[in-house]
Motif scaffolding. Sequence first.
Motif, mmCIF file in Angstrom:
data_model
loop_
_atom_site.group_PDB
_atom_site.id
_atom_site.type_symbol
_atom_site.label_atom_id
_atom_site.label_comp_id
_atom_site.label_asym_id
_atom_site.label_seq_id
_atom_site.Cartn_x
_atom_site.Cartn_y
_atom_site.Cartn_z
ATOM 1 N N UNK A 229 30.910 79.897 46.163
ATOM 2 C CA UNK A 229 31.409 79.956 47.833
ATOM 3 C C UNK A 229 30.371 79.335 48.654
ATOM 4 N N UNK A 230 28.986 79.638 48.016
ATOM 5 C CA UNK A 230 27.792 78.864 48.873
ATOM 6 C C UNK A 230 27.992 77.459 49.094
ATOM 7 N N UNK A 231 28.367 76.758 47.948
ATOM 8 C CA UNK A 231 28.558 75.478 47.709
ATOM 9 C C UNK A 231 29.621 74.927 48.470
ATOM 10 N N UNK A 232 30.667 75.961 48.575
ATOM 11 C CA UNK A 232 31.878 75.616 49.354
ATOM 12 C C UNK A 232 31.612 75.365 50.985
ATOM 13 N N UNK A 233 30.851 76.528 51.386
ATOM 14 C CA UNK A 233 30.539 76.617 52.737
ATOM 15 C C UNK A 233 29.515 75.193 52.984
ATOM 16 N N UNK A 234 28.577 74.764 52.021
ATOM 17 C CA UNK A 234 27.835 73.828 52.554
ATOM 18 C C UNK A 234 28.567 72.438 52.484
ATOM 19 N N UNK A 235 29.497 72.454 51.601
ATOM 20 C CA UNK A 235 30.554 71.247 51.520
ATOM 21 C C UNK A 235 31.304 71.065 53.033
ATOM 22 N N UNK A 236 31.997 72.303 53.223
ATOM 23 C CA UNK A 236 32.643 72.159 54.344
ATOM 24 C C UNK A 236 31.884 71.891 55.786
ATOM 25 N N UNK A 237 30.472 72.285 55.881
ATOM 26 C CA UNK A 237 29.812 72.014 56.928
ATOM 27 C C UNK A 237 29.016 70.842 56.584
ATOM 28 N N UNK A 238 28.736 70.147 55.666
ATOM 29 C CA UNK A 238 28.090 68.979 55.371
ATOM 30 C C UNK A 238 26.571 69.124 55.582
ATOM 31 N N UNK A 239 26.153 69.861 54.810
ATOM 32 C CA UNK A 239 24.721 70.255 54.840
ATOM 33 C C UNK A 239 23.849 69.920 53.556
ATOM 34 N N UNK A 240 22.700 70.331 53.246
ATOM 35 C CA UNK A 240 21.945 70.156 52.462
ATOM 36 C C UNK A 240 22.002 71.245 51.388
ATOM 37 N N UNK A 241 21.999 70.897 50.112
ATOM 38 C CA UNK A 241 22.271 71.869 49.053
ATOM 39 C C UNK A 241 21.229 71.996 48.145
ATOM 40 N N UNK A 242 20.551 73.143 47.802
ATOM 41 C CA UNK A 242 19.388 73.102 47.022
ATOM 42 C C UNK A 242 19.315 74.341 46.494
ATOM 43 N N UNK A 243 18.665 74.553 45.253
ATOM 44 C CA UNK A 243 18.383 75.752 44.525
ATOM 45 C C UNK A 243 16.782 75.817 44.363
ATOM 46 N N UNK A 244 16.446 77.055 43.654
ATOM 47 C CA UNK A 244 15.120 77.119 43.422
ATOM 48 C C UNK A 244 14.711 76.157 42.369
#
Lengths: 444, 549
Positions: A108-123
Amino acid sequence: MSIAEQPPTTETPELKIVKDATCTFCGCVCDDMELTVEDNHITKAKNACVLGKAWFFNHHIEDRPEATIDGQPVTYEAAFDKAAEILFNSKNPLTYGMSDSTSEAQRVAVAITDWIGGNLDTTTSVCHGPSGMAFQGVGEVTCSLGEIKNRADFLIFWGGNPAESHPRHFTRYSLMPKGEFIPKGRKGRTAVLIDVRKTKSAKAANEFLQIKPRSDFELAWAMRALAKGLKIDPKIEEKTGISLETLTDLMDRMKKAKFGVILFGMGLTMTRGKHINTEAVLSLARDMNRHTRWNARALRGHGNVSGADNVVTWSTGYPFGVNLGRGYPRFNPGEFTSSDVLAREEADAALIIASDPMSNFSQPAREHLAKIPSVVLDPKLSDTARTATVAFTTATYGINTPGTVYRMDDVPIPLRPAFESPYKSDYEILKEIERRIRAKQLGV
Amino acid sequence: MTLTCITNGILQDPANDIDGEVRNVWIEDGRVVNAPTDPGRRADKTIDATGMVVMPGGVDMHCHIAGPKVNVARKMMPDDKRTAEPVRRTALTRSGTTGSVPSTFATGYLYAGLGYTTAFDAAIPPLLARHAHEELEDTPIIDKGFYVLMGNNHYLMKQLQENEPERLKSYVGWLLNSTKGFTAKLVNPGGVEVWKSSGGNATSLDSTIDHFDITPRQIINGVATAVDELGLPHPVHIHANNLGVPGNYNTTLDTMNALEGHRGHITHIQFHSYGGDPDDQSTFCSKVPDLVEYVESHPNITVDVGQVMFGNTTSMTGDGPLGYFLHKVMGRKWFSGDTEMETGCGIVPITYKNKSLVHAIQWAIGLEWYLLMQDPWRIAMSTDHPNGSSFRAYPEIIALLMSRDRRREMLARVPGGLKERTTLADLDREYTLNEIAIITRASPARMLGLKNKGHLGIGADADVTIYQPNEDYQRMFELPRYVIRRGEIVVEDGEIRSNAEGRLLHVAPKYDDGAIDNIREWFEKNYTIQFRNYPVDENTLHEREVIGS
Ligand code: SF4
Ligand SMILES: [Zn+2]
C-alpha cells in the motif's frame, strides 16, 4: 481518545498460547515461537533468543493517543484526512522505511507513492544497498537457509557477527543443526570467521582470521586468484594481515568441501569499498563453483527488509532509491535515496513507515526532515514520530497484526498475532490514506 | 444486470466450430449468454464490431511473470530497463517498467493490451508460493495461476525410492492444495538435485540421482501417474532433461516414452528438438520432423513451442545446472538460487543474434514446430517468456506464421547454413486466422482444462478480443480495437480502461489426508519453517476460482 480513557475490560484475563508464531526482530524471522499471553502481555516466549525475548517482553500497549497532529491528540479519522492532504498537496514527497512492516502494508505504501509520484526508498539504502548494487553487477550464487542446514560442510562468516546480531542463526540454520545430509550437525561442518575484530562469533568458529581494517576487497581478490590457480604476491600478508600460507591452506580446504557458503554482514558491505567488496565476495563464491558447490548469502538485519526489497522491485522493477515523479519508475541510488533527497532539501513532504531516520540520518537530512510536513507511522514514540506533523500510533507487526514477512533468504513467512492491539495496523492506516488520496485524485 | 452485445463481428471461435461467421455475442454477468428470447429486450450496451474479427481472449499457458525468480531477474537487471519504454501511471492505472521482465502492474496491462486475458507462471517453488500469490495479486486484469515445481522434490523422490506410489499421489495432492497451484511441474527432473548436491547434472533418463537412487524416468512416470489419478485438469507439465544440448531430441523422445500413455505436456519443446553431437557445435541441427511424428501419433501428449526471437532477453529457469551452463557460454552475470528440499533456479541475461547460426537454428526450429504440426489443437503458442523472447513478440510470431513472404524476408537475413540444418525454407504453409485462434487461445485453454476459457459458447467467461483486420498481421494483433474481460471493456485502442484485479485459478484435488502424518514427520526434520506455516491460507488470497473436480 487515549486508550487509558476507555473502560477497563472486566473479563478475567485468559491465558493464551500461540504456537508457530514468528519473531520479526531480525532477518532470521524464526517462526517457531511459542508465546504465552496473559492479559495483553507476552509472558513467555519459548524458543526465542535474548533479542527475541526482549522484543516480545518489552512489547506492551502504551498509553498513547491513536494519532497526533502537531503533537496534539486527534482521532484516526482526523489524522487520515490531514495525512492525505499533506501527501496529496506535496510536489516531491518521500516515502521511507517499510522494513519493519508487513509486505501487505509495504504494497500500500508503494501504491500511495506511485499515485502521488514520490520518491520510494527503504532502509536497504542505508544497510545492504551496496550488496544490492554488487548483485546488479555480478549476480549471485545463493541458496535458502535450509540448504545451508541440510548440506553445508564449510561455512565462512565474513564481516558479520551472528552470535550477537542474529543469535539463532548458528543453531537454527548454519552451524549447529543436524541436516538432511549433515547428520552429525556441528561436527560435520568447518566454520571460519573473517573479521577485523574478534567478536563473540569467533568462539563458535573453528578458525578466526583477523584481517586488517579495510582490506576485505584485497583478501577476496587474492582468494579468487588462488581459486583460479594463479600465483599470489606474499605481500598479501602486509595488506591484509593474513599470510599466503594460511590463505593457500584455506583455499585448498574450500575446494575440497562438498558444499560451502559465505555468509557476509555489514562489516563487509559498509566498510571502505562497499559494493566492490561485496562484488569481490559474490564473485569468489561464484568462481568456486568450478571446483565444488559454493554459495553466498547476506545476513540481513531488519525483520522484513527482504520483503521491502521484493515489494518495491515487483512494483517498480527496482529495489530501492526509486523516483516516480515523472509518472514512471526511475532508479538512481545516490540521487533518489532518502538521505540524499533530504540532504539536498528536495523533498517537500515525507511518509515514514516504522523507521526512525531522525535518529540515524546525517544532520543535513535530519534538519530538512524536521522542516517539512511529515506523516509517521510507528508503534513507539520515536524521534521521528516526535517531529511529525501527523503521527500515527500503530499496532506492532507480528505481535498484534497478521501479514507476511520475508526472511533474509526471501522465504515468505506468515505472522500469527499474539493479541489484539487497540491501535490500527500500518496496513489499515495506509489503506485509509490511499483511499482518501484516490478520492481527491479522481474527484469523487 | 447489464446486458452487453458485441454486434456483427466476424467470429473466430474454433472450439465451437465457428470460422469467420458474422454473429452477435451476448454477455451478461461476465459470461456469454444466449440472445434474449424476449424480442423487446435490448442490450444495455452495444459494442459495434462490424467488419472486425472477434476472438476469445488469449491464453498464455507457459510464461514466467511472477514470484521469486522473476523478481530476482528484475532486481539484477536495471540495465535491461533503462532504454525500455516504461508504463506510465494514468488516472486509473499504476506505473511500471518493461524490458524483458516487466514489473507486475506493467505485466498485467501489457498482456491485456495484446488481447490476452489469462496467463500461467510455469515454475514456482512451493516454499515460496506465498510470494508468487502476492505478485499475482499485483498483476492486474488477467486471470492467472501457476505450476508447482516438483521434479526435484525430496519427499517425492523418497517415495519413488521406497516404492510408495499412493503416498506420492497424496503428497502431490497435498502440495497443490497447500500452495494453491494449478498442476505439477517437472524441471530437469532429478538433474537439479544432482546440481545442488555436487554441481553436476543428470544427462539421461536413466542417470542415477545422488542420495535417492532413482532415475529421471521414474520421476516422470511417477508424477504423470499421480496427476492422472488425481484427475487434474492439466497434466504434468514437463521441462525435460538436457535442455539446449545438441542431440537432446533423444532425451525428449525418451521423456515422452516414459509417460507410458499417461497424459503429459512437453513445454518449450523448441529447446528440446536438437540433433547433433553435444561436443561439436557445428553438427547442431533440427530434429523437429522426428518429434512431430511422435507427438502426432501419441494423443496423450501436448506441447507448447518456446519460440526464440532475436534480441536481448533473460533466461530464467528452475533448471539450476542450465543456468550455470549458460553463464559459462555467455560469460555474463549469473544468479543461482537453490531452495531447500525442492528446487534450484538459474538466471542469465542472453542475446539471440540473427547472425549466429546456432541462434538462427533455434529460431527456425520453433517455427518448424508450428508449421509441421498438422493438428493445431495439440500445440500452443509460447515464447517461454522471457526465455525465448518476451510475450510481446506474439504478434510478430503470428505474422511469421501467417505469411510465407515474411518468413522468407527473415530467412534472407540469417546464416545460409540454416537451410541444410532445418526444413524451414521448404515450408509453404500459412496459418489461417482460425488456426491462429486455436494456438493462441482455444488449444491452450483446452490443454489446461479451462472449460470457460478459449471459446465464446454459452457459459464461457466473457473474455473477448476484437481486432481490426489489417494486411499487416503483426499490427493487427499488436493493437486490438477492444479487449473485454468478464464483460468489461479493459482495453480500447491501446488505452487501458481498467485496473481490475483478475482472478487466481487453482486446483484443489481430493487426496488421502491419512498421508499427512508421514509428510509432517519428514517436513519437521528437514525444513527451516514450521509445518503449519507452510500452506498458503486461502483467506489471504484475492478473488479466485477452483478449476476442475
Ligand atoms: S534470531 Fe532473530 S528472529 Fe530469531 S528469535 Fe532471535 S531475534 Fe528473533
Ligand atoms: Zn519456462
